[in-house]
Write a protein that holds these residues in place. Structure first.
Motif, mmCIF file in Angstrom:
data_model
loop_
_atom_site.group_PDB
_atom_site.id
_atom_site.type_symbol
_atom_site.label_atom_id
_atom_site.label_comp_id
_atom_site.label_asym_id
_atom_site.label_seq_id
_atom_site.Cartn_x
_atom_site.Cartn_y
_atom_site.Cartn_z
ATOM 1 N N GLU A 16 -3.610 -8.231 8.131
ATOM 2 C CA GLU A 16 -3.723 -7.078 7.243
ATOM 3 C C GLU A 16 -2.797 -5.946 7.683
ATOM 4 N N ALA A 17 -2.635 -5.809 9.002
ATOM 5 C CA ALA A 17 -1.803 -4.722 9.522
ATOM 6 C C ALA A 17 -0.316 -5.026 9.441
ATOM 7 N N THR A 18 0.030 -6.269 9.062
ATOM 8 C CA THR A 18 1.439 -6.638 8.984
ATOM 9 C C THR A 18 2.109 -5.885 7.856
ATOM 10 N N GLU A 19 3.241 -5.310 8.138
ATOM 11 C CA GLU A 19 4.005 -4.571 7.138
ATOM 12 C C GLU A 19 5.198 -5.387 6.688
ATOM 13 N N GLY A 20 5.623 -5.123 5.486
ATOM 14 C CA GLY A 20 6.777 -5.823 4.940
ATOM 15 C C GLY A 20 8.067 -5.359 5.582
ATOM 16 N N PRO A 21 9.155 -5.970 5.209
ATOM 17 C CA PRO A 21 10.454 -5.561 5.781
ATOM 18 C C PRO A 21 10.780 -4.122 5.413
ATOM 19 N N GLN A 22 11.155 -3.340 6.399
ATOM 20 C CA GLN A 22 11.449 -1.925 6.206
ATOM 21 C C GLN A 22 12.959 -1.712 6.098
ATOM 22 N N GLU A 23 13.355 -0.857 5.174
ATOM 23 C CA GLU A 23 14.761 -0.486 5.076
ATOM 24 C C GLU A 23 15.095 0.535 6.160
ATOM 25 N N GLU A 24 16.305 0.445 6.655
ATOM 26 C CA GLU A 24 16.690 1.328 7.748
ATOM 27 C C GLU A 24 16.692 2.794 7.295
ATOM 28 N N ASP A 25 17.309 3.082 6.171
ATOM 29 C CA ASP A 25 17.397 4.460 5.673
ATOM 30 C C ASP A 25 16.930 4.486 4.222
ATOM 31 N N PRO A 26 15.614 4.587 4.011
ATOM 32 C CA PRO A 26 15.137 4.628 2.622
ATOM 33 C C PRO A 26 15.597 5.894 1.932
ATOM 34 N N LEU A 27 15.918 5.752 0.678
ATOM 35 C CA LEU A 27 16.384 6.899 -0.093
ATOM 36 C C LEU A 27 15.241 7.865 -0.336
ATOM 37 N N PRO A 28 15.524 9.164 -0.320
ATOM 38 C CA PRO A 28 14.455 10.122 -0.595
ATOM 39 C C PRO A 28 13.924 9.964 -2.012
ATOM 40 N N GLY A 29 12.596 10.002 -2.125
ATOM 41 C CA GLY A 29 11.956 9.847 -3.421
ATOM 42 C C GLY A 29 11.762 8.410 -3.850
ATOM 43 N N SER A 30 12.190 7.444 -3.014
ATOM 44 C CA SER A 30 12.011 6.034 -3.367
ATOM 45 C C SER A 30 10.561 5.634 -3.162
ATOM 46 N N PRO A 31 10.056 4.649 -3.901
ATOM 47 C CA PRO A 31 8.659 4.228 -3.749
ATOM 48 C C PRO A 31 8.416 3.647 -2.366
ATOM 49 N N PRO A 32 7.179 3.685 -1.893
ATOM 50 C CA PRO A 32 6.881 3.137 -0.578
ATOM 51 C C PRO A 32 7.149 1.643 -0.538
ATOM 52 N N PRO A 33 7.470 1.114 0.631
ATOM 53 C CA PRO A 33 7.772 -0.321 0.723
ATOM 54 C C PRO A 33 6.564 -1.161 0.331
ATOM 55 N N LYS A 34 6.842 -2.279 -0.312
ATOM 56 C CA LYS A 34 5.779 -3.159 -0.788
ATOM 57 C C LYS A 34 5.211 -3.986 0.356
ATOM 58 N N LEU A 35 3.880 -4.059 0.413
ATOM 59 C CA LEU A 35 3.225 -4.816 1.473
ATOM 60 C C LEU A 35 3.395 -6.304 1.228
ATOM 61 N N PRO A 36 3.415 -7.108 2.273
ATOM 62 C CA PRO A 36 3.513 -8.560 2.073
ATOM 63 C C PRO A 36 2.256 -9.080 1.397
ATOM 64 N N PRO A 37 2.336 -10.198 0.691
ATOM 65 C CA PRO A 37 1.165 -10.710 -0.016
ATOM 66 C C PRO A 37 0.091 -11.211 0.944
ATOM 67 N N GLY A 38 -1.152 -11.086 0.472
ATOM 68 C CA GLY A 38 -2.268 -11.614 1.239
ATOM 69 C C GLY A 38 -2.699 -10.696 2.358
ATOM 70 N N PRO A 39 -3.521 -11.217 3.224
ATOM 71 C CA PRO A 39 -3.969 -12.604 3.334
ATOM 72 C C PRO A 39 -5.117 -12.941 2.386
ATOM 73 N N VAL A 40 -5.282 -14.245 2.133
ATOM 74 C CA VAL A 40 -6.441 -14.752 1.401
ATOM 75 C C VAL A 40 -7.489 -15.134 2.441
ATOM 76 N N PRO A 41 -8.601 -14.436 2.517
ATOM 77 C CA PRO A 41 -9.543 -14.682 3.607
ATOM 78 C C PRO A 41 -10.443 -15.871 3.327
ATOM 79 N N TYR A 42 -11.092 -16.325 4.368
ATOM 80 C CA TYR A 42 -12.192 -17.281 4.237
ATOM 81 C C TYR A 42 -13.437 -16.480 3.883
ATOM 82 N N LEU A 43 -13.913 -16.605 2.654
ATOM 83 C CA LEU A 43 -14.981 -15.746 2.153
ATOM 84 C C LEU A 43 -16.283 -15.939 2.916
ATOM 85 N N GLY A 44 -16.463 -17.091 3.533
ATOM 86 C CA GLY A 44 -17.710 -17.342 4.251
ATOM 87 C C GLY A 44 -17.981 -16.368 5.382
#
Length: 717
Positions: free
Chosen positions: A398-426
């Protein structure tokens, strides 16, 4: 200021202070320390404040009192939705909306929440409008509108009550005069239209074939007494199209992940509550928790696919069957890379099941690299310390972050989180069932224990957060693979065992099967906020490792036509060696409530848990399962047994758990179920905690005494 003191203040900004009791409510009081901005009183030129180095060396804190509702009557709880201080207690409204169905219906809440419409104005009266163009609304009405907006947005399914949708109609009527132009009224009208449109679509779709219809022969299962006869009926169906393992590892893993993501995203968190999920086996409760049942069915389907494909045709040689084992291990590894812990757990449970694990010659032909991968994956779901390993890995994912850009442009949307995880519901179902069992619903004075609901909300909020993360998956369905998944032959527990013995008849033990360290004691833990456990429960596997009931739990018995359980095996004599130290058994394959109906070849680990009660030194407790001897089936209910409980109080609570109308504890006798079809009678007025056998399973049964005058009936509510 002393540095140590300053560090303590920074690390402990909130301290418990005690409780405050009002009429119909109990509040927990805490002291919150906040860093305050305080400038130096020394003035500079022109009357401006000049900073002082001495003053800057000090930290100034402001202490405020924070109150949180701990228990209250229903009317007070609903009143707090409107008049409560949501800045001090921001979690109250979401916790109430997410868990209220455990103790009150939606219609009842709306009856207390919605005020009556104002009387009609006399003719000719001019209505003054506000600057925003709407009608003037007082503060309480605005609060009610805000609560309804959150309710409609976060829990729309609470208002699904076809065909009349009276609850949603009441909301639309209220918003029609309280906030006719607001977004809440538009949301309510849109939701009602969506529900009606969906009902019409279901009526039109009735009688039409499903999108992916499995050929009739593919779903037929062989008779338990003749497992060899199943191959002839299904081989013809299998030849019509490619088998599941004919597809690549990536394709199979991605389609399993796609199916798990769709089902997990549809799960209603309120259906995971222990008080809801534990009622699924009651008579007439077939429609309870449908979204959770769907994930269970998918989990069992994956296990069945692994069993059917590995046990496969009888004519396969050991190296050929080993290739199938290796491919499923690779699929499990790919599921791990896709962060799909649900199918990963299902595949490992099937590979660790006894019918597959006992195939010594097949495992002997598996490469060392694949065996090493299998061992590493199996350690993820180790049962040590309440599955601490899988919980930590899930938190890291859950704490894993997606690839970060070195110099994000000002006003750009926040980086998208990687998909998942799909947990074991039990894992979540286990925690919620334990919470529901350990904490009472009501407190003294007929107060609803809302502190219990807060703890449940913490788990439900975690589920909702994971559901949002699952929306980031970008996977496309592959119809041929989906057809192959549904067309894969499914074997029951007993059929799998018989087929496994046909493939490799029982022989002397061989060290070829993968050796995975398995603990013989299982420790369960509620959480640090509830309690810390002491001791462990016996979890050794009984009998011959090749017996059909040695650590295999495949079907959940969701339908009346589910296959019967395998015959029981006798417990090993004292001092006998345990079963072979094979893989961890799949005994917690989503039916994780202690309240399972029907014959149970396996005892749930929850029943042997030892819990130390907070605030009571030397007071221990354990969770036991009690059934009642009547015509309603072998239905268990979980009870928290403390070292202070006498037999009458345990009997009384068990009868209440079973919804027995007019329970009379003196008319019933409590028995502990012992191995070998034996029972230990618990004497009246005996301390059950010390009278029970600690070495036996924590299963009890209630029987009416001879000559009892009162007749017990099961309430329908």
């Amino acid at each position: 200021m002393d540095r140590t003191a300053g560090k303590d203040l920074a690390l402990a900004p909130l301290q418990d202070w005690g409780e405050e009791t009002e009429e119909g409510a109990v509040f927990s009081v805490s002291l919150r320390r906040q860093l305050s901005q305080r400038s130096s009183p020394r003035e500079g030129p022109g009357g401006s404040q000049a900073s002082s180095p001495a003053a800057d060396a000090f930290l100034h804190y402001r202490t405020s009192k924070v109150r949180a509702l701990r228990a209250a009557r229903l009317e007070r709880l609903v009143g707090e939705l409107v008049s409560g201080d949501h800045e001090q207690d921001p979690g109250f409204v979401p916790a109430f909306l997410a868990t209220h169905r455990a103790f009150v219906s939606t219609a009842r809440v709306l009856g207390l929440l919605l005020p009556p419409p104002p009387p009609p104005l006399p003719p000719g009266t001019e209505i003054k409008k506000t600057e925003a163009g709407g009608l003037p609304v007082n503060k309480n009405l605005r609060a009610v509108v805000s609560v309804l907006g959150s309710w409609l947005r976060d829990h729309p399914q609470d208002f699904r009550a076809p065909p009349a949708y009276s609850d949603l109609g009441s909301v639309c009527t209220f918003l029609g005069w309280a906030a006719p132009a607001g977004p809440e009224a538009q949301e309510a009208e849109k939701l009602l239209g969506d529900f009606l449109e969906e009902d019409e679509r279901k009526q039109e779709d009735k009688g039409q074939p499903e999108a992916w219809t499995v050929p009739p022969g593919a779903t037929q299962t062989p008779r338990p007494d003749s497992p060899e006869g199943c191959w002839e009926e299904e081989e013809a169906v299998a030849r019509e199209g490619p088998e599941l393992l004919d597809f690549s590892v990536d394709e199979v893993a991605e389609q399993l992940t796609l199916m798990d993501v769709e089902l997990f995203s549809r799960v209603r968190p309120c259906e995971c509550l222990g008080s809801v999920w534990s009622q699924r086996d009651r008579p007439g409760a077939a429609g309870t928790a449908p979204t959770v049942r769907a994930t269970v069915t998918q989990f069992n389907m994956v296990i069945g696919c692994v069993l059917g494909s590995v046990l496969g045709a009888q004519g396969l040689a050991a190296p050929q069957r080993a290739q199938r084992l290796e491919k499923w291990i690779r699929i499990a590894q790919r599921c791990r890379e896709l962060r799909n812990f649900s199918s990963l757990r299902a595949i490992l449970s099937a590979l660790q099941s006894n019918p597959i694990y006992r195939l010594k010659r097949s495992w002997g032909a598996v490469s060392r690299e694949r065996l090493s991968t299998f061992r590493k994956l199996s350690q993820i779901f180790s049962d040590e310390n309440n599955h601490l390993s899988s919980r930590e890995i899930l938190s890291q994912e859950e704490a894993t972050e997606g690839p970060q850009e070195e110099d994000p442009l000002p006003g750009s949307p926040p980086p998208k989180l990687p998909p998942g995880p799909v947990p074991y519901l039990g894992t979540f179902l286990t925690d919620l069932v334990m919470l529901d069992t350990a904490l009472p619903d009501m407190l003294e004075g007929d107060l609803i224990n809302f502190e219990k609901r807060r703890k449940e909300w913490e788990i439900l909020a975690h589920i909702q957060q994971l559901q949002k993360r699952c929306r980031n998956y970008c996977l496309s369905p592959r119809p041929p693979i989906l057809v192959a998944l549904r067309a894969q032959r499914q074997l029951s527990e007993e059929q799998s065992y018989h087929v496994s013995r046909v493939i490799e008849p029982p022989a002397a033990s061989c060290p070829s099967s993968p050796r995975i360290r398995r603990r013989l004691s299982l420790t369960k833990r509620l959480s640090a906020k509830l309690s810390r456990e002491k001791g462990s429960s016996p979890g050794g596997s009984p009998g011959d490792p090749s017996s059909p009931t040695s650590r295999l739990c495949i079907s959940l018995s969701l339908s009346p036509g589910s296959p019967p359980s395998s015959p029981r095996t006798r417990d090993p004599p004292p001092g006998s060696p345990p079963a072979s130290p094979g893989p961890q058994s799949p005994t917690t394959k989503l039916p994780l409530s202690p309240d399972l109906a029907g014959p149970r070849p396996l005892a749930l680990p929850l029943s042997g848990s030892h819990i130390s009660l907070p605030g009571q030194q030397g007071s221990e407790a354990r969770v036991i399962r009690v059934s009642i001897d009547n015509d309603h089936g072998n239905l268990y209910r979980s009870i928290l047994l403390t070292s202070q409980d006498k037999a009458p109080s345990v009997v009384q609570r068990a009868l209440q758990k079973h919804n027995v109308a007019e329970p009379w504890a003196r008319d019933y006798q409590l028995f502990q179920v012992l191995p070998g079809d034996r029972e230990l009678p618990i004497p009246d007025n005996a301390n059950v905690f010390y009278a029970m056998s600690p070495a036996a399973p924590r299963d009890f049964v209630l029987r009416r005494k001879d000559g009892a005058r009162h007749t017990a009936t099961i309430s329908s509510t």
